[in-house]
Design a protein around this motif. Sequence first.
Motif, short mmCIF file in Angstrom:
data_model
loop_
_atom_site.label_atom_id
_atom_site.label_comp_id
_atom_site.label_asym_id
_atom_site.label_seq_id
_atom_site.Cartn_x
_atom_site.Cartn_y
_atom_site.Cartn_z
N ARG A 128 0.82 -1.22 0.00
CA ARG A 128 0.00 0.00 0.00
C ARG A 128 0.85 1.26 0.00
O ARG A 128 0.46 2.29 0.55
N GLY A 183 -1.10 4.16 1.85
CA GLY A 183 -2.48 3.98 2.27
C GLY A 183 -2.59 3.83 3.77
O GLY A 183 -1.70 3.26 4.43
N GLY A 185 -5.40 2.20 6.19
CA GLY A 185 -6.62 1.41 6.11
C GLY A 185 -6.89 1.01 4.66
O GLY A 185 -6.00 0.98 3.82
N LYS A 186 -8.15 0.74 4.34
CA LYS A 186 -8.52 0.27 3.01
C LYS A 186 -8.94 1.39 2.07
O LYS A 186 -9.02 1.18 0.86
N HIS A 187 -9.22 2.57 2.60
CA HIS A 187 -9.89 3.58 1.78
C HIS A 187 -9.12 4.89 1.62
O HIS A 187 -9.40 5.65 0.70
N ASP A 240 -15.94 1.98 -1.73
CA ASP A 240 -15.95 0.81 -2.61
C ASP A 240 -17.31 0.12 -2.54
O ASP A 240 -17.90 -0.04 -1.46
N ASN A 245 -16.11 -5.45 -4.60
CA ASN A 245 -15.53 -4.10 -4.45
C ASN A 245 -14.88 -3.63 -5.75
O ASN A 245 -13.76 -3.10 -5.77
N HIS A 248 -15.84 2.04 -7.51
CA HIS A 248 -15.17 2.95 -6.58
C HIS A 248 -15.61 4.39 -6.83
O HIS A 248 -15.52 4.89 -7.96
#
Length: 453
Positions: A128, A183, A185-187, A240, A245, A248
């Motif tokens: 990430r 990054g 986290g994921k978002h 997402d 997912n 986006h």
Amino acid sequence: MQPYTIIMIRHTRIFITILLAFIAFEATAQSTATSSSPYSRFGLGDINPALLTQNIGMGGIATAINKLNLYNNINPLNPASYGAINFTTIDAGIYSNFLTLNQIGQPSSSNTNFRLSHLAFAIPVSNRSALSFGLLPYSQKGYNYKKTQKGFGTGSPVDTNTVNYIYNGDGGLSKAYLGYGFGIGKHLLIGANASYIFGNLQDFSSTEIPALYGTLNSTVEQNNAVGGVNYDYGIQYSFDFGEYNTKHLVLGYSASSNSKINSTSTYIVSQYSLGAGGVPNNAADSIINNQSAKTKIQLPQINHFGISFQNDGHFLVGADYSMGHWSSLSIGGVNQGFQDSKTINVGGEFTPNINSLRNYFARTDYRLGFMYDQSYLHLYNTNINSYAVTFGMGFPLPPSTNGLSFYKINFAAEIGQRGTLGTTANPLVKENYVTLHLSFVLNDKWFQKYKFE
């Protein structure tokens, strides 16, 4: 020869080739005029946004863009996007511009310019995060025009002398950048660039009275050798959707800081006479000769806001809004008298069927966009605005046999207009232009550890 050695030789050849092109581009960017616009006379010249070919084809949207159609994409305009890169990526491009100038009472003229447009690299550091570096054009200056006035501007019918005011200039600034994005986290993606802006800008203005024999004409020469550090920073947040997912919605913000960079300026005022056929003789003397004065250039803060929606492998649409605080631009402590700029970009891309095995053009990306710019120039009580329609295509090439290298050729065209046709008392120039961009993108798994039995 071991497979690992073959892979390293191939990568080394690619790197050396691109490095040589990088050096050639650096030399070209500082020594050759790559613009023919009279509007490049003002300030630092025509400013180039940090957009690569694929973004230009979509109207210039970039603030909320990271991956494009599952390809890793280098996006220097928003360094937060580097956090989505998981393949070593190289993007190199060329550019050509076709410009037609129109002015009341003057015949139209056409010019063509060509140059390398960019070289950009990105290397993943973790799943990430990624490091990016490269060389981009920051501005370009190139103009040559003449204004003729009768009677020294007195308006007296007795005075029939003609005075020529001649303006020309060339040069440009380049931007070498090093950036990192990661990054959380994921978002959430966050990133920043540190850039070194450098180059030379030259401006000349002369006043000649060709019919008055023995008159000493004058010329003013101003050179600025520029070099200094600037910063960009950005953020992207992704929502997402979908079962896997694959959809986006991305919100993005990025900015270029209002740094002060160094400039070494030369200011020379000299006198000369005209020889046979109106050819200037060598300068008779220098009235003013100020060499190597150390000054500062105050750059403007530029803010970008963007939104995009992408369905992986199918389509993407987006929009950007940018504001440049150009009213704060000063060169050598002198405010340039500009207004703040506002830019709107809208566009997207569509891929009919990314998994098609029989139809190559179904796997091709098709891009379309629109751009409107209220520039920082306000001349003769008129805003110098520009607008353009853009389109482009992304041509995928066959991947490597090991399935770890992917290639794409991107093409983009921009057809637009800047300025408006003035009047006799308002001698504005209307520019009609076509710009063509072509680039090669490589996604590759470098530094991969291989096991051989």
